[in-house]
Motif scaffolding. Structure first.
Motif, PDB file in Angstrom:
ATOM      1  N   MET A  38       0.833  -1.201   0.000  1.00 50.35           N
ATOM      2  CA  MET A  38       0.000   0.000   0.000  1.00 50.35           C
ATOM      3  C   MET A  38       0.869   1.253   0.000  1.00 50.35           C
ATOM      4  O   MET A  38       0.576   2.229  -0.699  1.00 50.35           O
ATOM      5  N   MET A  39       1.950   1.245   0.773  1.00 50.95           N
ATOM      6  CA  MET A  39       2.878   2.376   0.783  1.00 50.95           C
ATOM      7  C   MET A  39       3.473   2.577  -0.613  1.00 50.95           C
ATOM      8  O   MET A  39       3.573   3.699  -1.117  1.00 50.95           O
ATOM      9  N   ALA A  40       3.884   1.460  -1.238  1.00 54.12           N
ATOM     10  CA  ALA A  40       4.536   1.535  -2.547  1.00 54.12           C
ATOM     11  C   ALA A  40       3.588   2.003  -3.638  1.00 54.12           C
ATOM     12  O   ALA A  40       3.989   2.699  -4.575  1.00 54.12           O
ATOM     13  N   LEU A  41       2.318   1.630  -3.560  1.00 51.68           N
ATOM     14  CA  LEU A  41       1.343   1.952  -4.599  1.00 51.68           C
ATOM     15  C   LEU A  41       0.621   3.277  -4.360  1.00 51.68           C
ATOM     16  O   LEU A  41      -0.164   3.716  -5.202  1.00 51.68           O
ATOM     17  N   SER A  42       0.878   3.905  -3.223  1.00 47.02           N
ATOM     18  CA  SER A  42       0.222   5.167  -2.905  1.00 47.02           C
ATOM     19  C   SER A  42       0.530   6.208  -3.986  1.00 47.02           C
ATOM     20  O   SER A  42       1.687   6.364  -4.396  1.00 47.02           O
ATOM     21  N   PRO A  43      -0.476   6.921  -4.484  1.00 49.10           N
ATOM     22  CA  PRO A  43      -0.298   7.769  -5.677  1.00 49.10           C
ATOM     23  C   PRO A  43       0.604   8.976  -5.501  1.00 49.10           C
ATOM     24  O   PRO A  43       1.006   9.581  -6.495  1.00 49.10           O
ATOM     25  N   GLN A  44       0.947   9.363  -4.267  1.00 50.46           N
ATOM     26  CA  GLN A  44       1.820  10.532  -4.124  1.00 50.46           C
ATOM     27  C   GLN A  44       3.270  10.228  -4.492  1.00 50.46           C
ATOM     28  O   GLN A  44       4.080  11.147  -4.656  1.00 50.46           O
ATOM     29  N   LEU A  45       3.630   8.940  -4.653  1.00 48.34           N
ATOM     30  CA  LEU A  45       4.979   8.572  -5.053  1.00 48.34           C
ATOM     31  C   LEU A  45       5.134   8.691  -6.567  1.00 48.34           C
ATOM     32  O   LEU A  45       4.268   8.257  -7.324  1.00 48.34           O
TER      33      LEU A  45
END
Length: 240
Positions: A38-45
């Motif tokens: 979820m951290m990796a796929l979060s759109p702010q990245l």
């Protein structure tokens, strides 16, 4: 860090059990993996797009808010990754990925007859997760303004309103201290904490406290308490 999440100096609590294992049960590893994805796929990245349908922001702050929103008695009742499970599940319901009724039905079916869990995933998703693990979350930023305080300055810790999450330990609020050092650069939290005051990157200080000020009449001699605090949490000692 609300009451149940930062107990600094409270007495009369039963000793906390010492658990040295990172994962007590196999399912906890999967919960850690779900959070990492979820951290990796979060759109702010700013990473390569994937076919994942996960499209809402998720940070460590969201995970912590889920735990801190629990009833304090439930907070003490559940283990570490049980709190993660509750927070992640609540997030998926709140953001429309699944309804509470669907979640309850799937939970009931799983407990009645646990299916074999799938292995492997989409290569593009796997690649993004691996990239995230390499770059991580860097809260350090280039300083845009000079620090408000310098080493040796007397300060008082503020008492900001905390709605969802705060980085300010409860037992330091309204207490007097001295700036012991100023860290280089500026630092931000993973999300804006609203009325609590953490938004844009800001200076962070190592603050020195006399334990007798924090816990009057209930301290040992010959030691000092230190805390790293965002500038938003500090006021001049003579501020009205």
């Amino acid at each position: 860090m609300k009451l149940q999440h930062y107990l600094g100096g409270l007495e009369g609590l039963d000793p906390a059990p010492l658990e040295t294992r990172v994962f007590v049960e196999p399912w906890e590893e999967r919960i850690f993996g779900i959070h990492t994805a979820m951290m990796a796929l979060s759109p702010q990245l700013d990473l390569e797009q994937t076919p994942s349908t996960f499209n809402t922001e998720w940070t460590w702050a969201d995970l912590r808010k889920g735990a801190e929103a629990m009833n304090p008695f439930d907070y003490f009742k559940f283990r570490y990754y049980e709190k993660w499970l509750g927070g992640i599940s609540g997030y998926f319901v709140a953001n429309g990925y699944i309804t509470q009724a669907e979640l309850d039905a799937r939970t009931k079916a799983f407990l009645a007859s646990p299916p074999a869990l799938p292995k492997g995933g989409d290569p593009a998703v796997d690649a993004r997760v691996k990239q995230y693990l390499l770059i991580g979350d860097d809260p350090k930023r280039e300083r845009s303004a000079e620090p408000r305080f310098a080493a040796g300055d007397a300060i008082r810790v503020a008492d900001p309103k905390s709605v969802d999450h705060t980085r300010l330990p409860g037992h330091l609020r309204n207490k007097a201290g001295v700036i012991d050092g100023v860290y280089p650069d500026a630092y931000a939290y993973l999300c804006d904490t609203g009325p609590d005051g953490i938004g844009a990157a800001m200076p962070v200080y190592c603050v020195r406290f006399d334990p007798g000020v924090l816990w009057p009449g209930n301290t040992e001699s010959n030691f000092t308490f230190y805390a790293d605090l965002f500038e938003a949490y500090l006021e001049p000692a003579n501020a009205s």
